[in-house]
Write a protein that holds these residues in place. Structure first.
Motif, PDB file in Angstrom:
ATOM      1  N   ALA A   1       0.825  -1.212   0.000  1.00  6.53           N
ATOM      2  CA  ALA A   1       0.000   0.000   0.000  1.00  6.53           C
ATOM      3  C   ALA A   1       0.860   1.263   0.000  1.00  6.53           C
ATOM      4  O   ALA A   1       0.553   2.233  -0.704  1.00  6.53           O
ATOM      5  N   LEU A   2       1.928   1.246   0.768  1.00  4.90           N
ATOM      6  CA  LEU A   2       2.816   2.409   0.843  1.00  4.90           C
ATOM      7  C   LEU A   2       3.431   2.712  -0.521  1.00  4.90           C
ATOM      8  O   LEU A   2       3.517   3.875  -0.935  1.00  4.90           O
ATOM      9  N   LEU A   3       3.827   1.681  -1.240  1.00  8.28           N
ATOM     10  CA  LEU A   3       4.370   1.882  -2.586  1.00  8.28           C
ATOM     11  C   LEU A   3       3.305   2.434  -3.528  1.00  8.28           C
ATOM     12  O   LEU A   3       3.555   3.388  -4.271  1.00  8.28           O
ATOM     13  N   MET A   4       2.123   1.852  -3.516  1.00  9.33           N
ATOM     14  CA  MET A   4       1.047   2.315  -4.407  1.00  9.33           C
ATOM     15  C   MET A   4       0.669   3.760  -4.119  1.00  9.33           C
ATOM     16  O   MET A   4       0.389   4.527  -5.037  1.00  9.33           O
ATOM     17  N   ASP A   5       0.651   4.135  -2.845  1.00 12.60           N
ATOM     18  CA  ASP A   5       0.240   5.481  -2.462  1.00 12.60           C
ATOM     19  C   ASP A   5       1.289   6.548  -2.764  1.00 12.60           C
ATOM     20  O   ASP A   5       0.951   7.721  -2.884  1.00 12.60           O
TER      21      ASP A   5
ATOM     22  N   ASP B   1       2.121   6.410 -11.327  1.00 11.98           N
ATOM     23  CA  ASP B   1       1.978   5.554 -12.507  1.00 11.98           C
ATOM     24  C   ASP B   1       2.180   4.071 -12.213  1.00 11.98           C
ATOM     25  O   ASP B   1       2.831   3.359 -12.972  1.00 11.98           O
ATOM     26  N   LEU B   2       1.602   3.591 -11.117  1.00 13.53           N
ATOM     27  CA  LEU B   2       1.622   2.159 -10.824  1.00 13.53           C
ATOM     28  C   LEU B   2       0.214   1.602 -10.973  1.00 13.53           C
ATOM     29  O   LEU B   2      -0.756   2.288 -10.692  1.00 13.53           O
ATOM     30  N   ASN B   3       0.119   0.348 -11.404  1.00 14.56           N
ATOM     31  CA  ASN B   3      -1.179  -0.315 -11.403  1.00 14.56           C
ATOM     32  C   ASN B   3      -1.152  -1.612 -10.588  1.00 14.56           C
ATOM     33  O   ASN B   3      -2.180  -2.248 -10.413  1.00 14.56           O
ATOM     34  N   TRP B   4       0.022  -1.989 -10.058  1.00 12.12           N
ATOM     35  CA  TRP B   4       0.120  -3.184  -9.220  1.00 12.12           C
ATOM     36  C   TRP B   4       1.394  -3.098  -8.395  1.00 12.12           C
ATOM     37  O   TRP B   4       2.451  -2.733  -8.897  1.00 12.12           O
ATOM     38  N   SER B   5       1.263  -3.451  -7.131  1.00  8.24           N
ATOM     39  CA  SER B   5       2.416  -3.485  -6.233  1.00  8.24           C
ATOM     40  C   SER B   5       2.158  -4.578  -5.215  1.00  8.24           C
ATOM     41  O   SER B   5       1.126  -4.576  -4.542  1.00  8.24           O
ATOM     42  N   GLY B   6       3.088  -5.523  -5.133  1.00  5.91           N
ATOM     43  CA  GLY B   6       2.862  -6.579  -4.164  1.00  5.91           C
ATOM     44  C   GLY B   6       3.957  -7.615  -4.140  1.00  5.91           C
ATOM     45  O   GLY B   6       5.059  -7.391  -4.653  1.00  5.91           O
ATOM     46  N   PHE B   7       3.623  -8.749  -3.578  1.00  7.72           N
ATOM     47  CA  PHE B   7       4.603  -9.781  -3.296  1.00  7.72           C
ATOM     48  C   PHE B   7       4.147 -11.135  -3.822  1.00  7.72           C
ATOM     49  O   PHE B   7       2.972 -11.475  -3.762  1.00  7.72           O
TER      50      PHE B   7
ATOM     51  N   PRO C   1       0.359 -10.626  -0.304  1.00 14.26           N
ATOM     52  CA  PRO C   1      -0.346  -9.349  -0.198  1.00 14.26           C
ATOM     53  C   PRO C   1       0.016  -8.408  -1.347  1.00 14.26           C
ATOM     54  O   PRO C   1       1.172  -8.343  -1.772  1.00 14.26           O
ATOM     55  N   PHE C   2      -0.992  -7.678  -1.845  1.00  9.11           N
ATOM     56  CA  PHE C   2      -0.776  -6.772  -2.971  1.00  9.11           C
ATOM     57  C   PHE C   2      -1.834  -5.692  -3.019  1.00  9.11           C
ATOM     58  O   PHE C   2      -2.861  -5.782  -2.346  1.00  9.11           O
ATOM     59  N   GLN C   3      -1.586  -4.701  -3.853  1.00  8.28           N
ATOM     60  CA  GLN C   3      -2.540  -3.655  -4.207  1.00  8.28           C
ATOM     61  C   GLN C   3      -2.668  -3.678  -5.723  1.00  8.28           C
ATOM     62  O   GLN C   3      -1.661  -3.683  -6.424  1.00  8.28           O
ATOM     63  N   GLY C   4      -3.878  -3.700  -6.229  1.00  8.75           N
ATOM     64  CA  GLY C   4      -4.096  -3.712  -7.671  1.00  8.75           C
ATOM     65  C   GLY C   4      -5.175  -4.695  -8.047  1.00  8.75           C
ATOM     66  O   GLY C   4      -5.901  -5.204  -7.191  1.00  8.75           O
ATOM     67  N   LYS C   5      -5.273  -4.958  -9.350  1.00 11.02           N
ATOM     68  CA  LYS C   5      -6.275  -5.889  -9.852  1.00 11.02           C
ATOM     69  C   LYS C   5      -5.923  -7.326  -9.474  1.00 11.02           C
ATOM     70  O   LYS C   5      -4.792  -7.634  -9.119  1.00 11.02           O
ATOM     71  N   VAL C   6      -6.912  -8.196  -9.610  1.00 13.43           N
ATOM     72  CA  VAL C   6      -6.718  -9.618  -9.375  1.00 13.43           C
ATOM     73  C   VAL C   6      -5.485 -10.070 -10.153  1.00 13.43           C
ATOM     74  O   VAL C   6      -5.260  -9.650 -11.286  1.00 13.43           O
ATOM     75  N   ALA C   7      -4.674 -10.941  -9.524  1.00 14.36           N
ATOM     76  CA  ALA C   7      -3.377 -11.314 -10.111  1.00 14.36           C
ATOM     77  C   ALA C   7      -3.252 -12.820 -10.268  1.00 14.36           C
ATOM     78  O   ALA C   7      -4.029 -13.591  -9.697  1.00 14.36           O
ATOM     79  N   CYS C   8      -2.239 -13.213 -11.004  1.00 17.24           N
ATOM     80  CA  CYS C   8      -1.908 -14.633 -11.145  1.00 17.24           C
ATOM     81  C   CYS C   8      -1.620 -15.197  -9.761  1.00 17.24           C
ATOM     82  O   CYS C   8      -0.922 -14.570  -8.963  1.00 17.24           O
ATOM     83  N   GLU C   9      -2.129 -16.384  -9.482  1.00 19.29           N
ATOM     84  CA  GLU C   9      -1.978 -16.965  -8.155  1.00 19.29           C
ATOM     85  C   GLU C   9      -0.663 -17.714  -7.984  1.00 19.29           C
ATOM     86  O   GLU C   9      -0.094 -17.720  -6.903  1.00 19.29           O
ATOM     87  N   ILE C  10      -0.200 -18.358  -9.045  1.00 15.52           N
ATOM     88  CA  ILE C  10       1.029 -19.149  -8.971  1.00 15.52           C
ATOM     89  C   ILE C  10       1.901 -18.828 -10.177  1.00 15.52           C
ATOM     90  O   ILE C  10       1.410 -18.780 -11.312  1.00 15.52           O
ATOM     91  N   ILE C  11       3.186 -18.606  -9.927  1.00 13.35           N
ATOM     92  CA  ILE C  11       4.156 -18.386 -10.997  1.00 13.35           C
ATOM     93  C   ILE C  11       5.280 -19.400 -10.804  1.00 13.35           C
ATOM     94  O   ILE C  11       5.890 -19.466  -9.730  1.00 13.35           O
ATOM     95  N   GLU C  12       5.531 -20.166 -11.809  1.00 17.28           N
ATOM     96  CA  GLU C  12       6.598 -21.166 -11.745  1.00 17.28           C
ATOM     97  C   GLU C  12       7.955 -20.468 -11.830  1.00 17.28           C
ATOM     98  O   GLU C  12       8.103 -19.435 -12.485  1.00 17.28           O
ATOM     99  N   MET C  13       8.931 -21.054 -11.179  1.00 19.75           N
ATOM    100  CA  MET C  13      10.285 -20.503 -11.208  1.00 19.75           C
ATOM    101  C   MET C  13      10.779 -20.456 -12.652  1.00 19.75           C
ATOM    102  O   MET C  13      10.548 -21.390 -13.426  1.00 19.75           O
ATOM    103  N   GLY C  14      11.414 -19.344 -13.013  1.00 16.34           N
ATOM    104  CA  GLY C  14      11.943 -19.173 -14.356  1.00 16.34           C
ATOM    105  C   GLY C  14      10.927 -18.653 -15.348  1.00 16.34           C
ATOM    106  O   GLY C  14      11.280 -18.361 -16.488  1.00 16.34           O
TER     107      GLY C  14
ATOM    108  N   ASP D   1      -2.261  -8.561 -15.827  1.00 13.08           N
ATOM    109  CA  ASP D   1      -3.068  -7.374 -16.126  1.00 13.08           C
ATOM    110  C   ASP D   1      -2.602  -6.848 -17.468  1.00 13.08           C
ATOM    111  O   ASP D   1      -1.470  -6.382 -17.600  1.00 13.08           O
ATOM    112  N   SER D   2      -3.465  -6.892 -18.459  1.00 11.20           N
ATOM    113  CA  SER D   2      -3.083  -6.473 -19.811  1.00 11.20           C
ATOM    114  C   SER D   2      -2.737  -4.990 -19.889  1.00 11.20           C
ATOM    115  O   SER D   2      -2.131  -4.544 -20.856  1.00 11.20           O
ATOM    116  N   ALA D   3      -3.080  -4.213 -18.860  1.00  8.36           N
ATOM    117  CA  ALA D   3      -2.741  -2.785 -18.847  1.00  8.36           C
ATOM    118  C   ALA D   3      -1.281  -2.535 -18.483  1.00  8.36           C
ATOM    119  O   ALA D   3      -0.771  -1.439 -18.681  1.00  8.36           O
ATOM    120  N   SER D   4      -0.596  -3.537 -17.937  1.00  7.17           N
ATOM    121  CA  SER D   4       0.807  -3.348 -17.539  1.00  7.17           C
ATOM    122  C   SER D   4       1.704  -3.265 -18.764  1.00  7.17           C
ATOM    123  O   SER D   4       1.584  -4.060 -19.690  1.00  7.17           O
TER     124      SER D   4
END
Length: 157
Positions: free
Chosen positions: A32-36, A40-46, A58-71, A100-103
């Motif tokens: 939240a601190l980063l977004m605030d 010009d950010l549309n997503w900030s999180g972990f 935790p994140f701020q922004g639109k719904v995100a991918c739940e799992i990202i494979e390494m690499g 998010d296609s806007a990124s």
């Protein structure tokens, strides 16, 4: 102007993170601190490293991918290479994952706790070339503050 913004933001992070003992609270407020404070950010999180992959934290922004494979994608690449990845135009990044296609640009910084990969800090912007070396340098400082703060939370106790 950008350096002044980061100087103030770093002071806020040092104050906010210093006594937080709950991991989810710490990461939620960090995103939240980063977004605030950054334009010009549309997503900030972990994304947190668990079971050999990155899971949404935790994140701020639109719904995100739940799992990202390494690499895979910018986050998985940053985690696998164990280095910050700054992408000025995500459409030119091989294997970019478009949650998010806007990124249009992205920066991802790996986080470590007790010498091991903890996850990544992921920040997206709808603006092309939003991130530069000033952002990289200062966001890496912020990432170190977050890492140190995580070591004082319930996660490490």
């Amino acid at each position: 102007m950008k350096n002044e913004t980061y100087e103030n933001l770093i002071m806020q992070f040092e104050g906010l993170m210093s006594d937080q003992k709950y991991l989810i609270t710490l990461l939620s407020n960090a995103s939240a601190l980063l977004m605030d404070n950054l334009d010009d950010l549309n997503w900030s999180g972990f994304y947190l490293y668990r079971d050999g992959r990155l899971i949404l934290g935790p994140f701020q922004g639109k719904v995100a991918c739940e799992i990202i494979e390494m690499g895979k994608g910018v986050c998985g690449t940053s985690a696998t290479k164990d280095e910050t990845v700054l992408v000025r135009n995500v459409h030119e990044f091989p294997g970019h994952i478009a949650c998010d296609s806007a990124s249009n640009s992205e920066i991802v910084i790996p986080l470590h706790v007790n010498g091991r990969l903890f996850g990544v800090l992921d920040i997206d912007s709808p603006k092309l070339e939003r991130f530069d070396e000033t952002d990289r340098k200062n966001l890496e400082i912020i990432a170190r503050i977050i890492e140190k703060s995580i070591e004082n939370t319930d996660y490490c106790k």
